[in-house]
Scaffold this motif. Structure first.
Motif, PDB file in Angstrom:
ATOM      1  N   UNK A 107     -29.737 -44.638 -17.374  1.00 39.15           N
ATOM      2  CA  UNK A 107     -30.968 -45.207 -16.803  1.00 39.15           C
ATOM      3  C   UNK A 107     -31.439 -44.439 -15.559  1.00 39.15           C
ATOM      4  N   UNK A 108     -30.564 -44.098 -14.612  1.00 42.90           N
ATOM      5  CA  UNK A 108     -31.040 -43.298 -13.475  1.00 42.90           C
ATOM      6  C   UNK A 108     -31.619 -41.939 -13.890  1.00 42.90           C
ATOM      7  N   UNK A 109     -30.994 -41.266 -14.849  1.00 37.59           N
ATOM      8  CA  UNK A 109     -31.512 -39.974 -15.305  1.00 37.59           C
ATOM      9  C   UNK A 109     -32.866 -40.175 -15.982  1.00 37.59           C
ATOM     10  N   UNK A 153     -37.383 -38.497 -24.535  1.00 39.36           N
ATOM     11  CA  UNK A 153     -36.553 -38.240 -23.354  1.00 39.36           C
ATOM     12  C   UNK A 153     -35.350 -39.175 -23.332  1.00 39.36           C
ATOM     13  N   UNK A 154     -35.593 -40.473 -23.546  1.00 36.65           N
ATOM     14  CA  UNK A 154     -34.486 -41.440 -23.533  1.00 36.65           C
ATOM     15  C   UNK A 154     -33.462 -41.097 -24.615  1.00 36.65           C
ATOM     16  N   UNK A 155     -33.926 -40.766 -25.796  1.00 40.49           N
ATOM     17  CA  UNK A 155     -33.012 -40.428 -26.888  1.00 40.49           C
ATOM     18  C   UNK A 155     -32.183 -39.191 -26.547  1.00 40.49           C
ATOM     19  N   UNK A 156     -32.821 -38.174 -25.962  1.00 39.79           N
ATOM     20  CA  UNK A 156     -32.095 -36.955 -25.575  1.00 39.79           C
ATOM     21  C   UNK A 156     -30.979 -37.299 -24.590  1.00 39.79           C
ATOM     22  N   UNK A 157     -31.302 -38.102 -23.601  1.00 34.56           N
ATOM     23  CA  UNK A 157     -30.313 -38.463 -22.588  1.00 34.56           C
ATOM     24  C   UNK A 157     -29.182 -39.271 -23.216  1.00 34.56           C
ATOM     25  N   UNK A 158     -29.522 -40.289 -23.994  1.00 38.21           N
ATOM     26  CA  UNK A 158     -28.491 -41.137 -24.610  1.00 38.21           C
ATOM     27  C   UNK A 158     -27.595 -40.338 -25.544  1.00 38.21           C
ATOM     28  N   UNK A 208     -26.875 -37.121 -25.397  1.00 40.14           N
ATOM     29  CA  UNK A 208     -26.118 -36.046 -24.748  1.00 40.14           C
ATOM     30  C   UNK A 208     -25.519 -36.441 -23.396  1.00 40.14           C
ATOM     31  N   UNK A 209     -25.446 -37.726 -23.099  1.00 41.18           N
ATOM     32  CA  UNK A 209     -24.997 -38.142 -21.766  1.00 41.18           C
ATOM     33  C   UNK A 209     -23.625 -37.575 -21.422  1.00 41.18           C
ATOM     34  N   UNK A 210     -22.753 -37.410 -22.401  1.00 44.40           N
ATOM     35  CA  UNK A 210     -21.419 -36.878 -22.119  1.00 44.40           C
ATOM     36  C   UNK A 210     -21.458 -35.416 -21.693  1.00 44.40           C
ATOM     37  N   UNK A 211     -22.598 -34.726 -21.884  1.00 40.85           N
ATOM     38  CA  UNK A 211     -22.732 -33.330 -21.468  1.00 40.85           C
ATOM     39  C   UNK A 211     -23.449 -33.187 -20.115  1.00 40.85           C
ATOM     40  N   UNK A 212     -24.042 -34.259 -19.629  1.00 45.50           N
ATOM     41  CA  UNK A 212     -24.686 -34.223 -18.315  1.00 45.50           C
ATOM     42  C   UNK A 212     -23.610 -34.214 -17.233  1.00 45.50           C
ATOM     43  N   UNK A 213     -23.977 -33.659 -16.106  1.00 44.40           N
ATOM     44  CA  UNK A 213     -23.073 -33.579 -14.956  1.00 44.40           C
ATOM     45  C   UNK A 213     -23.731 -34.274 -13.780  1.00 44.40           C
ATOM     46  N   UNK A 214     -22.948 -35.031 -13.037  1.00 42.30           N
ATOM     47  CA  UNK A 214     -23.478 -35.504 -11.766  1.00 42.30           C
ATOM     48  C   UNK A 214     -22.796 -34.736 -10.646  1.00 42.30           C
TER      49      UNK A 214
END
Length: 160
Positions: A27-29, A55-60, A62-68
Motif C-alpha cells: 500500500x505505501x508503494x 500499477x497495483x498488480x505490478x506491485x502485488x 513483485x513485492x518480494x523483489x522490491x527493496x526498502x
C-alpha cells in the motif's frame, strides 16, 4: 558505507541498509506511485483507473523483489531493480520527501549500477526535472519519449 562531503565541506558517513519489502509495503508503494502519477501525468489523456490497476498488480505480483532502504534506523524509500529483456530496470525508485537532497537517491542508483554489467534503463516523467538531472549526473541519457509525458533513460554498464 560511503564517506560523503556536504556543500559546507562537512564530512559524514552515508550508511544505507537494504531489506526485502513485505506485503505491508504494497500500500505505501502504491500510494507513492499514485502520487507521482497524479503530480506528473496528464490524467485526462490516460485511462487513469486502468493505469492504477496495472500499477497495483505490478506491485502485488513483485513485492518480494522490491527493496526498502533504511538510513539511521528509519525507512527512507523503496526501489525495484530487475532484469527484463537483456537489460536491468530501475523501477519505482522513491526517496521520501523528508530524506531528499541527502544523497540517498544517488547512493541507491550507484548500488544498482555497481551490481551489473548490463545496460540499465528507467522511466521518468518528462516534467520531473530533479529526477532527470540526478539520472544524467550518473550517466543516464534520454533514449526515448513516450506519449510526450515520460522518457526512457538508459546508461551502459558499470559505473566509472
Amino acid at each position: 558505507m560511503r564517506i560523503n562531503k556536504n556543500l559546507t565541506g562537512v564530512i559524514y558517513i552515508m550508511e544505507l541498509k537494504y531489506k526485502p519489502a513485505r506485503n505491508m509495503d504494497i500500500e505505501p508503494i502504491f500510494k507513492l506511485n499514485k502520487a507521482l502519477i497524479d503530480e506528473y501525468e496528464n490524467i485526462e489523456i490516460i485511462d487513469y483507473q486502468k493505469v492504477l490497476l496495472w500499477v497495483r498488480n505490478k506491485i502485488e505480483t513483485h513485492i518480494q523483489e522490491y527493496i526498502y532502504v533504511i538510513f539511521n534506523g528509519k525507512k527512507v524509500g523503496y526501489y525495484y531493480f530487475h532484469h527484463t529483456d537483456g537489460k536491468m530496470e530501475i523501477d519505482d525508485l522513491y526517496v521520501f520527501p523528508q530524506y531528499r537532497n541527502m544523497g540517498i537517491g544517488t547512493e541507491i542508483l550507484k548500488k544498482c549500477i555497481s551490481e551489473t554489467n548490463l545496460p540499465i534503463f528507467l522511466y521518468v516523467f518528462a516534467s520531473n526535472k530533479r529526477a532527470i538531472a540526478l539520472y544524467q549526473r550518473l550517466g543516464f541519457e534520454i533514449t526515448e519519449t513516450i506519449k510526450g509525458s515520460r522518457y526512457i533513460m538508459q546508461r551502459q554498464g558499470l559505473f566509472t
